[in-house]
Write a protein that holds these residues in place. Structure first.
Motif, mmCIF file in Angstrom:
data_model
loop_
_atom_site.group_PDB
_atom_site.id
_atom_site.type_symbol
_atom_site.label_atom_id
_atom_site.label_comp_id
_atom_site.label_asym_id
_atom_site.label_seq_id
_atom_site.Cartn_x
_atom_site.Cartn_y
_atom_site.Cartn_z
ATOM 1 N N SER A 298 -6.352 -33.259 -12.156
ATOM 2 C CA SER A 298 -6.122 -34.133 -13.309
ATOM 3 C C SER A 298 -5.649 -33.325 -14.520
ATOM 4 C CB SER A 298 -7.372 -34.951 -13.646
ATOM 5 O OG SER A 298 -8.396 -34.133 -14.146
ATOM 6 N N TRP A 299 -6.113 -32.092 -14.633
ATOM 7 C CA TRP A 299 -5.619 -31.205 -15.696
ATOM 8 C C TRP A 299 -4.140 -30.886 -15.491
ATOM 9 C CZ3 TRP A 299 -7.234 -30.206 -20.336
ATOM 10 C CH2 TRP A 299 -8.586 -30.309 -20.644
ATOM 11 N N LEU A 300 -3.740 -30.715 -14.241
ATOM 12 C CA LEU A 300 -2.323 -30.463 -13.957
ATOM 13 C C LEU A 300 -1.477 -31.652 -14.425
ATOM 14 C CD1 LEU A 300 0.006 -28.830 -12.781
ATOM 15 C CD2 LEU A 300 -0.574 -29.773 -10.526
ATOM 16 N N TRP A 301 -1.923 -32.866 -14.083
ATOM 17 C CA TRP A 301 -1.182 -34.039 -14.535
ATOM 18 C C TRP A 301 -1.144 -34.107 -16.058
ATOM 19 C CZ3 TRP A 301 2.250 -36.967 -12.329
ATOM 20 C CH2 TRP A 301 2.262 -37.100 -10.943
ATOM 21 N N SER A 302 -2.245 -33.833 -16.714
ATOM 22 C CA SER A 302 -2.250 -33.904 -18.178
ATOM 23 C C SER A 302 -1.332 -32.839 -18.778
ATOM 24 C CB SER A 302 -3.668 -33.792 -18.741
ATOM 25 O OG SER A 302 -4.264 -32.567 -18.399
ATOM 26 N N ALA A 303 -1.260 -31.657 -18.158
ATOM 27 C CA ALA A 303 -0.351 -30.614 -18.636
ATOM 28 C C ALA A 303 1.105 -31.058 -18.501
ATOM 29 C CB ALA A 303 -0.585 -29.318 -17.865
ATOM 30 N N TYR B 177 2.160 -34.192 -18.534
ATOM 31 C CA TYR B 177 2.390 -35.201 -19.576
ATOM 32 C C TYR B 177 2.566 -34.562 -20.955
ATOM 33 C CZ TYR B 177 1.443 -39.082 -16.399
ATOM 34 O OH TYR B 177 1.524 -40.001 -15.381
ATOM 35 N N MET B 178 1.806 -33.522 -21.242
ATOM 36 C CA MET B 178 1.958 -32.824 -22.524
ATOM 37 C C MET B 178 3.306 -32.113 -22.589
ATOM 38 S SD MET B 178 -0.559 -33.510 -24.513
ATOM 39 C CE MET B 178 -0.335 -32.287 -25.794
ATOM 40 N N TYR B 179 3.691 -31.450 -21.516
ATOM 41 C CA TYR B 179 4.979 -30.746 -21.470
ATOM 42 C C TYR B 179 6.141 -31.719 -21.707
ATOM 43 C CZ TYR B 179 8.969 -28.134 -19.688
ATOM 44 O OH TYR B 179 10.190 -27.527 -19.557
ATOM 45 N N LEU B 180 6.016 -32.916 -21.176
ATOM 46 C CA LEU B 180 7.068 -33.926 -21.323
ATOM 47 C C LEU B 180 6.979 -34.688 -22.651
ATOM 48 C CD1 LEU B 180 6.974 -35.383 -17.682
ATOM 49 C CD2 LEU B 180 8.731 -33.871 -18.672
ATOM 50 N N THR C 193 -1.900 -35.711 -27.934
ATOM 51 C CA THR C 193 -3.053 -34.823 -27.835
ATOM 52 C C THR C 193 -3.397 -34.560 -26.370
ATOM 53 O OG1 THR C 193 -4.726 -36.587 -27.800
ATOM 54 C CG2 THR C 193 -3.999 -35.805 -29.977
ATOM 55 N N LEU C 194 -3.992 -33.419 -26.142
ATOM 56 C CA LEU C 194 -4.425 -33.061 -24.795
ATOM 57 C C LEU C 194 -5.529 -33.996 -24.308
ATOM 58 C CD1 LEU C 194 -4.201 -31.171 -22.377
ATOM 59 C CD2 LEU C 194 -5.813 -29.634 -23.527
ATOM 60 N N GLU C 195 -6.421 -34.376 -25.222
ATOM 61 C CA GLU C 195 -7.504 -35.294 -24.836
ATOM 62 C C GLU C 195 -6.940 -36.617 -24.325
ATOM 63 O OE1 GLU C 195 -10.220 -38.560 -24.973
ATOM 64 O OE2 GLU C 195 -8.584 -38.331 -26.414
ATOM 65 N N GLU C 196 -5.946 -37.145 -25.029
ATOM 66 C CA GLU C 196 -5.334 -38.401 -24.633
ATOM 67 C C GLU C 196 -4.614 -38.261 -23.287
ATOM 68 O OE1 GLU C 196 -2.943 -41.807 -27.095
ATOM 69 O OE2 GLU C 196 -2.190 -39.763 -27.274
ATOM 70 N N ALA C 197 -3.930 -37.150 -23.097
ATOM 71 C CA ALA C 197 -3.218 -36.903 -21.831
ATOM 72 C C ALA C 197 -4.201 -36.764 -20.680
ATOM 73 C CB ALA C 197 -2.352 -35.650 -21.947
ATOM 74 N N TRP C 198 -5.311 -36.050 -20.920
ATOM 75 C CA TRP C 198 -6.290 -35.854 -19.844
ATOM 76 C C TRP C 198 -6.998 -37.161 -19.512
ATOM 77 C CZ3 TRP C 198 -11.746 -33.559 -19.716
ATOM 78 C CH2 TRP C 198 -12.073 -33.200 -18.407
ATOM 79 N N TYR C 199 -7.377 -37.895 -20.552
ATOM 80 C CA TYR C 199 -8.026 -39.189 -20.338
ATOM 81 C C TYR C 199 -7.117 -40.107 -19.527
ATOM 82 C CZ TYR C 199 -9.743 -43.887 -21.347
ATOM 83 O OH TYR C 199 -10.175 -45.182 -21.234
#
Length: 148
Positions: free
Chosen positions: A65-70, A72-75, A80-86
């Motif tokens: 899930s951290w990979l997916w959030s990373a 989303y942040m890269y794109l 925020t990272l919290e929002e992407a991870w959530y």
């Protein structure tokens, strides 16, 4: 759309490698503990073993899930990272609360996140069921009631 499919496919492959590494390391750990694991069957011991397996598999899911959030942040999909991870966790688990939704430009990628969650949860469930069934089949049955 093609960009999202390509990105999502690569991320899914990455998450499969991550989960496979978690499963492989867990299998090695269980093999290292085999003399204790395959000794006499006890309810409490088996509950601890089952808990260890589940927690180890969850660690893999958290990393994925951290990979997916990373991604989303890269794109620049989230601020925020919290929002992407959530969002990654909620989508990965196919909960889909709907409190955070993506722009229509990214909805194919979010669907691939959910698909990835289904695949990995299925993989983990199969591993968990097979591993625990194997452990119980190799443990001697208790000699009297109350142990299992």
């Amino acid at each position: 759309m093609l960009e999202q499919i390509v990105i999502g496919s690569f991320v899914i492959c990455g998450t499969v490698f991550i989960q496979a590494a978690c499963i492989s390391s867990l299998t090695a750990l269980l093999q290292g503990l085999s003399s204790w694991i395959y000794a006499e069957r006890h309810f409490i011991k088996n509950t601890w073993i089952l808990s260890l397996i589940v927690l180890w598999l969850v660690i893999g899911l958290v990393i994925t899930s951290w990979l997916w959030s990373a991604v989303y942040m890269y794109l620049d999909v989230f601020d925020t990272l919290e929002e992407a991870w959530y969002f990654s966790i909620v989508t990965f688990a196919t909960l889909g609360y709907g409190d955070i939704v993506l722009d229509t430009n990214w909805r194919i990628l979010s669907s691939m996140t959910a698909l990835n969650g289904l695949i990995l949860v299925g993989l983990n469930t199969a591993y968990l069921a097979q591993t625990f069934a194997n452990i119980r089949s190799r443990q001697p049955h208790p000699e009297h009631h109350g142990k299992d």
